[in-house]
Design an enzyme around this catalytic site. Structure first.
Site, PDB file in Angstrom:
ATOM      1  N   LEU A 124     -30.916  -5.481  12.312  1.00 58.19           N
ATOM      2  CA  LEU A 124     -29.651  -5.030  11.712  1.00 58.19           C
ATOM      3  C   LEU A 124     -28.442  -5.789  12.278  1.00 58.19           C
ATOM      4  O   LEU A 124     -27.617  -6.309  11.521  1.00 58.19           O
ATOM      5  CB  LEU A 124     -29.501  -3.514  11.965  1.00 58.19           C
ATOM      6  CG  LEU A 124     -28.214  -2.855  11.471  1.00 58.19           C
ATOM      7  CD1 LEU A 124     -28.062  -2.989   9.962  1.00 58.19           C
ATOM      8  CD2 LEU A 124     -28.192  -1.369  11.846  1.00 58.19           C
ATOM      9  N   GLU A 126     -25.644  -8.291  13.745  1.00 59.38           N
ATOM     10  CA  GLU A 126     -25.336  -9.691  13.416  1.00 59.38           C
ATOM     11  C   GLU A 126     -24.309 -10.282  14.379  1.00 59.38           C
ATOM     12  O   GLU A 126     -23.400  -9.572  14.815  1.00 59.38           O
ATOM     13  CB  GLU A 126     -24.785  -9.770  11.981  1.00 59.38           C
ATOM     14  CG  GLU A 126     -25.786  -9.266  10.963  1.00 59.38           C
ATOM     15  CD  GLU A 126     -25.404  -9.615   9.529  1.00 59.38           C
ATOM     16  OE1 GLU A 126     -24.279 -10.138   9.297  1.00 59.38           O
ATOM     17  OE2 GLU A 126     -26.253  -9.369   8.656  1.00 59.38           O
ATOM     18  N   PRO A 127     -24.432 -11.587  14.650  1.00 55.58           N
ATOM     19  CA  PRO A 127     -23.459 -12.219  15.549  1.00 55.58           C
ATOM     20  C   PRO A 127     -22.096 -12.424  14.902  1.00 55.58           C
ATOM     21  O   PRO A 127     -21.091 -12.532  15.594  1.00 55.58           O
ATOM     22  CB  PRO A 127     -24.103 -13.572  15.888  1.00 55.58           C
ATOM     23  CG  PRO A 127     -25.072 -13.843  14.788  1.00 55.58           C
ATOM     24  CD  PRO A 127     -25.522 -12.500  14.269  1.00 55.58           C
ATOM     25  N   GLY A 130     -19.660  -6.960  11.983  1.00 54.61           N
ATOM     26  CA  GLY A 130     -19.875  -5.618  12.534  1.00 54.61           C
ATOM     27  C   GLY A 130     -21.086  -4.994  11.844  1.00 54.61           C
ATOM     28  O   GLY A 130     -21.500  -5.443  10.760  1.00 54.61           O
ATOM     29  N   HIS A 336     -27.972   6.652  48.283  1.00 49.62           N
ATOM     30  CA  HIS A 336     -28.783   5.640  48.983  1.00 49.62           C
ATOM     31  C   HIS A 336     -27.945   4.752  49.920  1.00 49.62           C
ATOM     32  O   HIS A 336     -28.519   4.000  50.725  1.00 49.62           O
ATOM     33  CB  HIS A 336     -29.512   4.746  47.975  1.00 49.62           C
ATOM     34  CG  HIS A 336     -30.744   5.383  47.400  1.00 49.62           C
ATOM     35  ND1 HIS A 336     -30.707   6.403  46.488  1.00 49.62           N
ATOM     36  CD2 HIS A 336     -32.064   5.150  47.633  1.00 49.62           C
ATOM     37  CE1 HIS A 336     -31.937   6.768  46.166  1.00 49.62           C
ATOM     38  NE2 HIS A 336     -32.784   6.029  46.847  1.00 49.62           N
ATOM     39  N   GLY A 337     -26.641   4.797  49.801  1.00 49.41           N
ATOM     40  CA  GLY A 337     -25.823   3.916  50.636  1.00 49.41           C
ATOM     41  C   GLY A 337     -26.122   2.455  50.321  1.00 49.41           C
ATOM     42  O   GLY A 337     -26.562   2.127  49.206  1.00 49.41           O
ATOM     43  N   GLU A 361     -28.642   1.609  19.685  1.00 50.55           N
ATOM     44  CA  GLU A 361     -28.379   2.620  18.650  1.00 50.55           C
ATOM     45  C   GLU A 361     -26.904   2.986  18.535  1.00 50.55           C
ATOM     46  O   GLU A 361     -26.564   4.099  18.163  1.00 50.55           O
ATOM     47  CB  GLU A 361     -29.182   3.908  18.916  1.00 50.55           C
ATOM     48  CG  GLU A 361     -30.661   3.729  18.982  1.00 50.55           C
ATOM     49  CD  GLU A 361     -31.257   3.353  17.650  1.00 50.55           C
ATOM     50  OE1 GLU A 361     -30.664   3.701  16.624  1.00 50.55           O
ATOM     51  OE2 GLU A 361     -32.290   2.677  17.662  1.00 50.55           O
ATOM     52  N   THR A 363     -22.590   2.088  19.959  1.00 50.16           N
ATOM     53  CA  THR A 363     -21.734   2.291  21.138  1.00 50.16           C
ATOM     54  C   THR A 363     -21.202   3.735  21.166  1.00 50.16           C
ATOM     55  O   THR A 363     -21.263   4.446  20.159  1.00 50.16           O
ATOM     56  CB  THR A 363     -20.529   1.323  21.076  1.00 50.16           C
ATOM     57  OG1 THR A 363     -19.799   1.617  19.871  1.00 50.16           O
ATOM     58  CG2 THR A 363     -20.961  -0.121  21.071  1.00 50.16           C
TER      59      THR A 363
HETATM   60  C1  LIG Z   1     -31.031  -5.248  24.823  1.00 50.78           C
HETATM   61  C2  LIG Z   1     -30.575  -4.979  23.433  1.00 50.78           C
HETATM   62  C3  LIG Z   1     -31.508  -4.750  22.429  1.00 50.78           C
HETATM   63  C4  LIG Z   1     -31.090  -4.566  21.096  1.00 50.78           C
HETATM   64  N1  LIG Z   1     -32.043  -4.430  20.106  1.00 50.78           N
HETATM   65  C5  LIG Z   1     -31.638  -4.402  18.820  1.00 50.78           C
HETATM   66  C6  LIG Z   1     -32.616  -4.436  17.753  1.00 50.78           C
HETATM   67  O1  LIG Z   1     -33.827  -4.426  17.984  1.00 50.78           O
HETATM   68  N2  LIG Z   1     -32.172  -4.468  16.478  1.00 50.78           N
HETATM   69  C7  LIG Z   1     -30.835  -4.473  16.171  1.00 50.78           C
HETATM   70  O2  LIG Z   1     -30.511  -4.508  14.991  1.00 50.78           O
HETATM   71  N3  LIG Z   1     -29.895  -4.452  17.167  1.00 50.78           N
HETATM   72  C8  LIG Z   1     -30.269  -4.428  18.472  1.00 50.78           C
HETATM   73  N4  LIG Z   1     -29.328  -4.424  19.472  1.00 50.78           N
HETATM   74  C9  LIG Z   1     -27.921  -4.442  19.107  1.00 50.78           C
HETATM   75  C10 LIG Z   1     -27.195  -3.141  19.404  1.00 50.78           C
HETATM   76  O3  LIG Z   1     -27.615  -2.119  18.516  1.00 50.78           O
HETATM   77  C11 LIG Z   1     -25.712  -3.479  19.275  1.00 50.78           C
HETATM   78  O4  LIG Z   1     -25.389  -4.371  20.341  1.00 50.78           O
HETATM   79  C12 LIG Z   1     -24.835  -2.256  19.344  1.00 50.78           C
HETATM   80  O5  LIG Z   1     -25.049  -1.400  18.238  1.00 50.78           O
HETATM   81  C13 LIG Z   1     -23.337  -2.677  19.353  1.00 50.78           C
HETATM   82  O6  LIG Z   1     -23.064  -3.543  18.306  1.00 50.78           O
HETATM   83  P1  LIG Z   1     -22.415  -4.972  18.597  1.00 50.78           P
HETATM   84  O7  LIG Z   1     -23.166  -5.623  19.709  1.00 50.78           O
HETATM   85  O8  LIG Z   1     -22.319  -5.703  17.296  1.00 50.78           O
HETATM   86  O9  LIG Z   1     -20.983  -4.613  19.169  1.00 50.78           O
HETATM   87  P2  LIG Z   1     -19.602  -4.814  18.459  1.00 50.78           P
HETATM   88  O10 LIG Z   1     -19.620  -4.172  17.130  1.00 50.78           O
HETATM   89  O11 LIG Z   1     -19.232  -6.257  18.573  1.00 50.78           O
HETATM   90  O12 LIG Z   1     -18.691  -3.954  19.400  1.00 50.78           O
HETATM   91  C14 LIG Z   1     -17.952  -4.459  20.538  1.00 50.78           C
HETATM   92  C15 LIG Z   1     -16.960  -3.366  20.947  1.00 50.78           C
HETATM   93  O13 LIG Z   1     -16.020  -3.163  19.891  1.00 50.78           O
HETATM   94  C16 LIG Z   1     -16.059  -1.807  19.440  1.00 50.78           C
HETATM   95  N5  LIG Z   1     -15.916  -1.796  17.978  1.00 50.78           N
HETATM   96  C17 LIG Z   1     -16.552  -2.595  17.075  1.00 50.78           C
HETATM   97  N6  LIG Z   1     -16.162  -2.295  15.830  1.00 50.78           N
HETATM   98  C18 LIG Z   1     -15.262  -1.299  15.945  1.00 50.78           C
HETATM   99  C19 LIG Z   1     -14.509  -0.538  15.012  1.00 50.78           C
HETATM  100  N7  LIG Z   1     -14.610  -0.755  13.695  1.00 50.78           N
HETATM  101  N8  LIG Z   1     -13.680   0.419  15.484  1.00 50.78           N
HETATM  102  C20 LIG Z   1     -13.561   0.653  16.810  1.00 50.78           C
HETATM  103  N9  LIG Z   1     -14.259  -0.028  17.740  1.00 50.78           N
HETATM  104  C21 LIG Z   1     -15.106  -0.975  17.324  1.00 50.78           C
HETATM  105  C22 LIG Z   1     -17.426  -1.280  19.886  1.00 50.78           C
HETATM  106  O14 LIG Z   1     -17.437   0.136  20.041  1.00 50.78           O
HETATM  107  C23 LIG Z   1     -17.618  -2.018  21.195  1.00 50.78           C
HETATM  108  O15 LIG Z   1     -16.941  -1.334  22.229  1.00 50.78           O
HETATM  109  C24 LIG Z   1     -29.721  -4.563  20.792  1.00 50.78           C
HETATM  110  C25 LIG Z   1     -28.769  -4.734  21.818  1.00 50.78           C
HETATM  111  C26 LIG Z   1     -29.188  -4.956  23.114  1.00 50.78           C
HETATM  112  C27 LIG Z   1     -28.148  -5.182  24.188  1.00 50.78           C
END
Ligand SMILES: Cc1cc2nc3c(=O)[nH]c(=O)nc-3n(C[C@H](O)[C@H](O)[C@H](O)COP(=O)(O)OP(=O)(O)OC[C@H]3O[C@@H](n4cnc5c(N)ncnc54)[C@H](O)[C@@H]3O)c2cc1C
Length: 388
Positions: A124, A126-127, A130, A336-337, A361, A363
């Site tokens: 789900l 994406e780099p 959102g 644990h210090g 799942e 933030t």
């Molecule tokens: C180890 C690991 C495993 C993962 N595995 C999976 C996987 O298997 N499949 C998958 O699909 N994803 C996976 N993820 C992704 C994960 O679900 C997301 O990283 C997470 O949901 C946050 O999304 P983002 O990284 O795009 O953060 P961003 O959306 O870039 O958020 C960055 C910050 O901005 C805030 N923000 C962003 N948009 C808004 C908004 N509209 N309003 C207010 N605040 C906002 C967020 O709350 C956060 O504080 C994984 C992540 C990690 C670290």
């Protein structure tokens, strides 16, 4: 879907024995190398049916209910976050296939997923976008195929998954009602997978970049209703936020157990630190957080097993869980210090593992949005009835 009480009691007892006897010894090796020895570990996980925990029995799985799966996930979280992540993401995605797949899709996929011969990953995030309506991945219909273009990242188990559930717009004009879930087989032309840098905690878990360039996927690979994929998935996967709360619970319980053990052994100024009121206050606060989290998770799991929708509860559990395990692991370090900051004790690993619960799942911000929306729209406490 549930095992009967007797079968579950036996299964859980066997599973907990397996976790501590056969999985716990991997902790040091994984932390030292940053890698999970899959060739050695996976046959053991298969033998204990860890890849079929949430798969219905009709498709060869164990068929655990939500409240039966939660304690097992919590126990896995105690011994190593990297192993927990592998088992959890596989089972969570399998649960989604079971919920949304057609009979034909389920028969084709789930029996091999349940044995671990195949594995399903969840694509789900994406780099360049959102999560949700902002998705940039596109799947354009061309005859009996969709042509998929887009990028995903942080996709867990991408190193070995055989199938990927990928979300993208099949009809961008319809907003959230235009996003579909497509099953994409590993090896499909136009689909490439690359490694990402290693993570802070839950080491050994592997999370990759997925790139789709004119990748042709049969229309029969749509999971659920075309265009409704994201909305259906959000409903089907409410419990996965609860599962992250269960992970927080297990990590917090282990941190308390280790802190109690340490506080009774470590003496300063002629007395075990467990006899100091300041240390007792840390331990009491940890136990209180754990009790609250355990109660919430149990309540929400039972509601889910009764077939109730739990969007608010699942997000409240996930939110409270990440804050609780944050406080508990902070205090465990303090108990644990200085040695807690070293690798002599597993506390520093639990501290790092727990931090994944902030983002997995969604933030805390997303959880608060979901909870507030539910209450603004008139959420009523069903547990009022239980209180009489
Ligand atoms: C180890 C690991 C495993 C993962 N595995 C999976 C996987 O298997 N499949 C998958 O699909 N994803 C996976 N993820 C992704 C994960 O679900 C997301 O990283 C997470 O949901 C946050 O999304 P983002 O990284 O795009 O953060 P961003 O959306 O870039 O958020 C960055 C910050 O901005 C805030 N923000 C962003 N948009 C808004 C908004 N509209 N309003 C207010 N605040 C906002 C967020 O709350 C956060 O504080 C994984 C992540 C990690 C670290």
């Amino acid at each position: 879907m549930a095992l009967d009480a007797m079968a579950y009691r036996n299964f859980k007892q066997e599973m907990i024995g397996f976790i501590w006897k056969e999985l716990d010894p991997y902790e040091h090796e994984i932390e030292r190398t940053g890698e999970i020895p899959r060739d050695d570990l996976f046959p053991k996980l298969r033998r204990m049916r860890c890849f079929g925990l949430t798969v219905p029995e009709a498709y060869g799985g164990v068929g655990l209910s939500v409240s039966q799966y939660v304690p097992i996930l919590a126990e896995l979280s105690k011994i190593h976050g990297g192993i927990r992540v592998i088992v959890h993401v596989h089972n969570m995605t399998a649960k989604a296939v079971a919920a949304l797949g057609s009979e034909e899709q389920k028969r084709a996929l789930l029996p091999k997923v349940a044995t671990g011969e195949w594995s399903v990953a969840f694509g789900l995030t994406e780099p360049d976008a959102g999560t949700g309506r902002d998705l940039k991945t596109r799947a354009v219909r061309d005859g009996d195929h969709f042509v998929v273009n887009g990028r995903k990242h942080l996709i867990t188990n991408s190193e070995f998954a055989s199938h990927f559930m990928v979300f993208g717009y099949t009809d961008p004009s319809r907003g959230a009602r235009g996003i579909s879930a497509l099953m994409v087989d590993r090896g499909t032309p136009g689909f490439t997978i690359a490694d990402m840098p290693e993570t802070m905690g839950c080491r050994g878990g592997q999370h990759g970049y997925l790139t789709f360039k004119d990748c042709r996927v049969p229309v029969t690979n749509v999971l659920g209703t075309e265009g409704e994929g994201l909305l259906q998935m959000t409903a089907a996967l409410e419990t996965s936020r609860l599962f992250i709360a269960a992970t927080s619970l297990g990590t917090a319980e282990r941190a308390l157990e280790l802190s109690l053990e340490f506080a009774k052994k470590r003496s300063t100024f002629g007395k075990p630190i467990a006899e100091r009121q300041a240390v007792q206050a840390y331990l009491a606060d940890m136990a209180t957080d754990i009790y609250a989290l355990r109660t919430m998770v149990t309540d929400a799991a039972h509601k889910a097993d009764r077939g109730e929708r739990i969007p608010a509860e699942a997000s409240m559990c996930k939110l409270f869980g990440l804050e609780a395990v944050g406080r508990v692991t902070d205090r465990a370090l303090l108990v644990h210090g200085g040695v807690g900051y070293t690798r002599k004790y597993p506390i520093e690993r639990l501290y790092r593992d727990a931090r994944l619960n902030w983002v997995e799942e969604g933030t805390p911000t997303i959880q608060r949005l979901v909870i507030a929306r539910e209450f603004i729209e008139g959420y009523r406490w069903t547990s009022d009835r239980d209180l009489g």
